[in-house]
Design an enzyme around this catalytic site. Structure first.
Site, PDB file in Angstrom:
ATOM      1  N   TYR A 158      86.542 -14.267  52.382  1.00 46.26           N
ATOM      2  CA  TYR A 158      87.700 -14.953  51.813  1.00 46.26           C
ATOM      3  C   TYR A 158      88.971 -14.639  52.631  1.00 46.26           C
ATOM      4  O   TYR A 158      89.711 -15.548  53.013  1.00 46.26           O
ATOM      5  CB  TYR A 158      87.893 -14.549  50.342  1.00 46.26           C
ATOM      6  CG  TYR A 158      89.217 -15.010  49.771  1.00 46.26           C
ATOM      7  CD1 TYR A 158      89.415 -16.345  49.415  1.00 46.26           C
ATOM      8  CD2 TYR A 158      90.285 -14.127  49.644  1.00 46.26           C
ATOM      9  CE1 TYR A 158      90.641 -16.777  48.935  1.00 46.26           C
ATOM     10  CE2 TYR A 158      91.519 -14.551  49.172  1.00 46.26           C
ATOM     11  CZ  TYR A 158      91.693 -15.888  48.819  1.00 46.26           C
ATOM     12  OH  TYR A 158      92.914 -16.297  48.364  1.00 46.26           O
ATOM     13  N   ARG A 205      98.453  -4.764  46.425  1.00 47.67           N
ATOM     14  CA  ARG A 205      99.803  -4.573  45.871  1.00 47.67           C
ATOM     15  C   ARG A 205     100.114  -5.546  44.733  1.00 47.67           C
ATOM     16  O   ARG A 205     100.775  -5.209  43.761  1.00 47.67           O
ATOM     17  CB  ARG A 205     100.833  -4.750  46.995  1.00 47.67           C
ATOM     18  CG  ARG A 205     102.273  -4.508  46.562  1.00 47.67           C
ATOM     19  CD  ARG A 205     103.254  -5.153  47.521  1.00 47.67           C
ATOM     20  NE  ARG A 205     102.999  -6.593  47.618  1.00 47.67           N
ATOM     21  CZ  ARG A 205     103.388  -7.365  48.622  1.00 47.67           C
ATOM     22  NH1 ARG A 205     104.045  -6.852  49.635  1.00 47.67           N
ATOM     23  NH2 ARG A 205     103.125  -8.658  48.638  1.00 47.67           N
ATOM     24  N   ARG A 215      94.863 -14.642  38.065  1.00 47.98           N
ATOM     25  CA  ARG A 215      94.037 -14.802  39.281  1.00 47.98           C
ATOM     26  C   ARG A 215      94.140 -13.581  40.196  1.00 47.98           C
ATOM     27  O   ARG A 215      94.840 -13.606  41.204  1.00 47.98           O
ATOM     28  CB  ARG A 215      94.432 -16.071  40.052  1.00 47.98           C
ATOM     29  CG  ARG A 215      95.948 -16.293  40.120  1.00 47.98           C
ATOM     30  CD  ARG A 215      96.347 -17.064  41.324  1.00 47.98           C
ATOM     31  NE  ARG A 215      97.604 -16.556  41.833  1.00 47.98           N
ATOM     32  CZ  ARG A 215      98.509 -17.269  42.466  1.00 47.98           C
ATOM     33  NH1 ARG A 215      98.292 -18.531  42.713  1.00 47.98           N
ATOM     34  NH2 ARG A 215      99.615 -16.724  42.907  1.00 47.98           N
ATOM     35  N   PHE A 273     106.734  -7.950  67.013  1.00 46.04           N
ATOM     36  CA  PHE A 273     106.366  -8.971  66.030  1.00 46.04           C
ATOM     37  C   PHE A 273     105.057  -8.603  65.320  1.00 46.04           C
ATOM     38  O   PHE A 273     104.920  -8.767  64.111  1.00 46.04           O
ATOM     39  CB  PHE A 273     106.238 -10.331  66.737  1.00 46.04           C
ATOM     40  CG  PHE A 273     105.618 -11.410  65.896  1.00 46.04           C
ATOM     41  CD1 PHE A 273     106.390 -12.123  64.984  1.00 46.04           C
ATOM     42  CD2 PHE A 273     104.264 -11.704  66.014  1.00 46.04           C
ATOM     43  CE1 PHE A 273     105.814 -13.121  64.202  1.00 46.04           C
ATOM     44  CE2 PHE A 273     103.676 -12.702  65.229  1.00 46.04           C
ATOM     45  CZ  PHE A 273     104.459 -13.411  64.328  1.00 46.04           C
TER      46      PHE A 273
END
Ligand code: CA
Length: 348
Positions: A158, A205, A215, A273
């Site tokens: 997933y 978290r 969900r 980044f």
């Protein structure tokens, strides 16, 4: 530092108002600030060449996600919308009316033509990457529309679709820009783990927030032997903390490959980044470990700490040192020795 953050405060005006006063590309950056301020800040670390491709990549995937998250769309309609999305961004300047579960998202979709136009202006080498990742993500979203995440294996799969392939796409954009040349960045495995580590951290978290929405994305395998239902888990005692620690260790198992990826980056701006979100993630996990507050509130890292992490990631050595120091602190609390073995993998 504070100045740098304030600059990315979302505008007080709605996107709909901004759409008439801003040109297309300025609108895109305003939209980015609205839907993800933290990403809007991090993207500024990138070399000029990559800012627009990465910004548009993000907004296009955000558009796809907005469709996925809108529970008021009929499933058959939604499937078609998702699967045709990658083709449509290359063919027409389209907008979607009344799609999205918040005002900002509805505004984003209502002016999506602006994003599409800027996307179409990109060099073909960037468009190819964005199109293929967008389509692969749509396929994955459909797969998980009717599927439950049972095992850790399912969880990896997933997270691969919603975040792992974003890592792959970003690596491909870096290489396409010719600013990165290391073949390690093109090995899919490492890029995927970069995405998995961030996504798993968010999922862990966000337990309390997602629970309210009905969900939760924790795999059943992480809590099924500890509680009969998520409700029981949430209101449990020591059991819920051991489930939490176990799922955190699963996320931390990606750290050695994330560092391997970071080590292979040559351009310092691209490095920042990539490294900033990774360092924020391990800081978050170390705050969540052993912390039963996760089950009823959203735990955030303080602004002062965030500023410190921004400054730490000047180079690989400093970043690695910070990672190891987080792991060392967690190692002391972990009786299973699993964190110890993650460190062993790192320093061998
Ligand atoms: Ca979603």
């Amino acid at each position: 530092m504070k100045k740098e953050f304030d600059q990315f405060k979302p505008s007080g005006s709605r996107l709909t108002e901004l759409s008439s006063s801003k040109d297309d590309i300025s609108f895109c950056y305003e939209a980015l600030k609205k839907v993800s301020r933290s990403f809007a800040v991090v993207i500024q670390q990138l070399p000029e060449e990559l800012k627009n491709p990465v910004c548009l990549f993000y907004l296009i995937l955000r558009g796809l996600d907005t469709i996925e998250d809108d529970m008021s769309i009929d499933n058959v309609v939604k499937e078609k919308m998702l699967l045709s999305f990658a083709e449509r961004i290359n063919q027409e300047e389209f907008v979607l009316d009344n799609v999205g579960d918040t005002q900002d998202y509805r505004d984003l979709m209502l002016h999506f033509d602006k994003i599409v136009r800027e996307y179409q202006n990109l060099a073909p080498k960037y468009k190819e990457v964005i199109t293929s990742i967008t389509h692969e993500m749509a396929v994955g979203m459909n797969k998980y529309a009717h599927k439950i995440v049972h095992s850790y294996q399912d969880w990896n799969d997933y997270c691969y679709y919603v975040a792992g392939i974003v890592g792959v796409g970003l690596s491909k954009l870096f290489v396409a820009s010719n600013l990165e040349t290391n073949p390690l960045l093109e090995s899919k495995e490492l890029s995927v783990e970069m995405g998995l580590f961030l996504q798993k951290t968010n999922i862990i978290r966000d337990f309390a927030e997602d629970f309210e929405m009905g969900r939760v994305f924790w795999p059943e395998e992480s809590w099924k032997d500890k509680a009969k239902s998520l409700y029981e888990l949430k209101n449990g005692n020591q059991e819920r903390v051991s489930a939490l620690n176990e799922i955190i260790i699963n996320a931390l198992s990606h750290v050695p490959n994330c560092l391997k990826y970071l080590k292979s980056i040559e351009n310092q701006q691209i490095f920042r980044f990539c490294a900033i979100p990774q360092l924020m993630a391990i800081a978050t996990l170390s705050k969540l470990y052993n912390n039963s507050e996760v089950f009823y509130k959203n735990i955030k890292i303080r602004k002062g700490k965030t500023a410190k992490y921004f400054m730490t990631v000047e180079n690989y050595e400093a970043t690695e040192k910070e990672f190891i120091s987080f792991l060392r602190k967690l190692e002391k609390k972990d009786k299973t020795l699993k964190i110890h073995s993650i460190i062993e993998r790192l320093i061998k």
